[in-house]
Enzyme design. Structure first.
Site, PDB file in Angstrom:
ATOM      1  CB  ALA A   1     -69.572 -22.199  -3.792  1.00  0.00           C
ATOM      2  CD  GLU A   2     -67.843 -17.827 -10.673  1.00  0.00           C
ATOM      3  OE1 GLU A   2     -66.910 -18.574 -11.046  1.00  0.00           O
ATOM      4  OE2 GLU A   2     -67.870 -16.614 -10.871  1.00  0.00           O
TER       5      GLU A   2
END
Length: 92
Positions: free
Chosen positions: A45-46
């Protein structure tokens, strides 16, 4: 996706940023995590910037993340101190 030489799926920060305010973003994040599991790939997850975003993706089983909510950019010697010197992130 199965025909491409991929090893990891990444959830774009645009979707992560909508967590808590956009049901569509949350549905997309859930779907990407589910897709990664089905393909046997890890997912990252960025753009995690808040505790709520971190909790949401962790609750889905996403174990990898990037973003200022997890840590600010730092020099290599600072990271070494955190990892091996008991720094503020509490890495164990």
């Amino acid at each position: 996706l199965q025909a491409l030489p991929l090893t990891t799926l990444k959830i774009d920060r645009a979707f992560v940023g909508g967590i808590g305010s956009s049901a569509k973003s949350e549905a997309l994040v859930r779907g990407i995590v589910s897709l990664s599991r089905g393909l046997g790939m890890p997912v990252v997850a960025e753009g995690i910037e808040t505790d709520a975003q971190r909790a949401f993706v962790q609750g889905l089983g996403c174990e990898r993340g990037q973003g200022f909510g997890l840590g600010r950019p730092m020099r290599a010697d600072q990271l070494t101190e955190i990892l091996f010197g008991g720094g503020p992130l509490g890495v164990s």
